[in-house]
Design an enzyme around this catalytic site. Sequence first.
Site, PDB file in Angstrom:
ATOM      1  N   ASP A 191     -17.356   7.059  -1.821  1.00 43.50           N
ATOM      2  CA  ASP A 191     -16.145   6.917  -1.005  1.00 43.50           C
ATOM      3  C   ASP A 191     -15.932   8.251  -0.299  1.00 43.50           C
ATOM      4  O   ASP A 191     -16.583   9.260  -0.632  1.00 43.50           O
ATOM      5  CB  ASP A 191     -14.957   6.552  -1.925  1.00 43.50           C
ATOM      6  N   ARG A 248       0.886  -1.181   0.000  1.00 51.68           N
ATOM      7  CA  ARG A 248       0.000   0.000   0.000  1.00 51.68           C
ATOM      8  C   ARG A 248       0.913   1.217   0.000  1.00 51.68           C
ATOM      9  O   ARG A 248       1.728   1.384   0.906  1.00 51.68           O
ATOM     10  CB  ARG A 248      -0.910   0.003   1.237  1.00 51.68           C
ATOM     11  N   HIS A 282      -7.320   0.749  -6.577  1.00 49.04           N
ATOM     12  CA  HIS A 282      -7.549  -0.135  -5.433  1.00 49.04           C
ATOM     13  C   HIS A 282      -8.282  -1.390  -5.925  1.00 49.04           C
ATOM     14  O   HIS A 282      -9.437  -1.633  -5.589  1.00 49.04           O
ATOM     15  CB  HIS A 282      -8.390   0.626  -4.399  1.00 49.04           C
ATOM     16  N   GLN A 332     -10.249  -4.043  -3.643  1.00 52.62           N
ATOM     17  CA  GLN A 332     -11.540  -3.561  -3.143  1.00 52.62           C
ATOM     18  C   GLN A 332     -12.652  -3.802  -4.163  1.00 52.62           C
ATOM     19  O   GLN A 332     -13.738  -4.273  -3.828  1.00 52.62           O
ATOM     20  CB  GLN A 332     -11.434  -2.055  -2.839  1.00 52.62           C
ATOM     21  N   CYS A 334     -16.443   1.469   0.327  1.00 50.33           N
ATOM     22  CA  CYS A 334     -15.277   0.632   0.679  1.00 50.33           C
ATOM     23  C   CYS A 334     -14.907   0.746   2.153  1.00 50.33           C
ATOM     24  O   CYS A 334     -14.232  -0.138   2.684  1.00 50.33           O
ATOM     25  CB  CYS A 334     -14.091   1.006  -0.202  1.00 50.33           C
ATOM     26  N   ARG A 379     -13.630  -8.791   1.371  1.00 51.99           N
ATOM     27  CA  ARG A 379     -12.204  -8.512   1.146  1.00 51.99           C
ATOM     28  C   ARG A 379     -11.389  -9.749   1.515  1.00 51.99           C
ATOM     29  O   ARG A 379     -10.437 -10.116   0.835  1.00 51.99           O
ATOM     30  CB  ARG A 379     -11.740  -7.315   2.009  1.00 51.99           C
TER      31      ARG A 379
HETATM   32  N1   CP Z   1     -11.345  -0.270   2.191  1.00 56.15           N
HETATM   33  C1   CP Z   1     -10.072  -0.361   2.632  1.00 56.15           C
HETATM   34  O1   CP Z   1      -9.128  -0.584   1.866  1.00 56.15           O
HETATM   35  O2   CP Z   1      -9.955  -0.185   3.959  1.00 56.15           O
HETATM   36  P1   CP Z   1      -8.592  -0.020   4.782  1.00 56.15           P
HETATM   37  O3   CP Z   1      -8.019   1.327   4.417  1.00 56.15           O
HETATM   38  O4   CP Z   1      -9.025  -0.089   6.215  1.00 56.15           O
HETATM   39  O5   CP Z   1      -7.651  -1.114   4.406  1.00 56.15           O
HETATM   40  N1  NVA Z   2     -10.011   6.610  -1.456  1.00 56.54           N
HETATM   41  C1  NVA Z   2      -9.642   6.170  -0.123  1.00 56.54           C
HETATM   42  C2  NVA Z   2      -9.849   4.714   0.004  1.00 56.54           C
HETATM   43  C3  NVA Z   2      -9.580   4.172   1.375  1.00 56.54           C
HETATM   44  C4  NVA Z   2      -9.763   2.692   1.462  1.00 56.54           C
HETATM   45  C5  NVA Z   2      -8.201   6.541   0.158  1.00 56.54           C
HETATM   46  O1  NVA Z   2      -7.342   6.367  -0.727  1.00 56.54           O
HETATM   47  O2  NVA Z   2      -7.924   7.042   1.250  1.00 56.54           O
END
Ligand code: CP
Ligand code: NVA
Length: 321
Positions: free
Chosen positions: A239, A121, A148, A151, A278, A306
């Site tokens: 989101d 990440r 992502h 997701q 998400c 997930r």
């Molecule tokens: N939706 C998602 O990726 O959540 P986290 O940021 O908690 O991993």
């Molecule tokens: N768009 C959000 C998704 C979090 C799971 C972010 O990148 O923070």
Amino acid sequence: MKILALRFLALGDGPMALRHFIDLDLLSPKDIGHILKSALKIKAEFLKKRHKARKLCEGRVLATIFEKPSTRTRVSFDVGMRDLGGSCITLSAQDLQLGRGESIADTARVMSRYVDVMTLRTSAHQNLLDLAQFATVPVINGLTDRSHPCQILADIMTFIEKRGDIKGKKLAWIGDCNNVALSFVHAANQLDFELYIAAPPEFGPNSAMREAMAINPGRVKLAAQLEDAFKGAHLVLTDTWVSMGDEDAELRMKVFSPYQVTSELMALAAPDALFMHCLPAYRGREVSAEVLEGPQSVVFDEAENRLHVQKAIIAWTLQAI
Ligand code: CP
Ligand code: NVA
């Protein structure tokens, strides 16, 4: 150029080719369908047999590296890998020498000597591409500033469980054209559903999204009016208005305020429309508490999936399914 090289790596040309999971547009519809079907099968078996389910990745080790916070991705990858019979090492980039300037290329080559698969990440998608370029084990996208994909496969799995095939369905994306939204555009191209995007002009599609939208003109549409996206939609998605790393929160709160998903807007969607997010969600901003907690909301089933879809993704990268 790098993306093209990865396309070759991702699709491969033989049993030894690495199966990276970088973005949905780098996979074939056949591979996506295979991962989704396997996820449904893995989940059914897990619910029936729990810890006696098949150990598809026995003895294998996953390392997950996080440059940003995470609840769902962190825990579901760890638990998922254990359920598959493997083990997981969860690392914060700050705790690695990466946080003191060791290159991604060197990190990739060293980590590949220890583990069987890696998840990253990161704030910069290029870091993920670099990791995949230098790793000799598969690399999975655990969220970047661009996309992502884990997701979105969980979301589609959830839709299939509740409503059947997603092909031909109308999806509405409301709010920010962010990383999650781009993966939905990729999925629309690959899985043949219609995607309507309602976003304020200030935060409309960026160049990556415009490029993806041009692949199948008409598959993804920008709604002229917010209501047009909701009308007849089978699935409504949103989101957070402020993603991790966004530094213009004040402007975003102002510009996005008309884009809250409310019960009044949901009433324009198909009578059996679902609502997904998400998570983490901010009630009273991108979605009203009434919708998030209401009967159309499947956000916790989505979060649960997930776990199951990522088991299929890990197993796919390790050529175990
Ligand atoms: N939706 C998602 O990726 O959540 P986290 O940021 O908690 O991993
Ligand atoms: N768009 C959000 C998704 C979090 C799971 C972010 O990148 O923070």
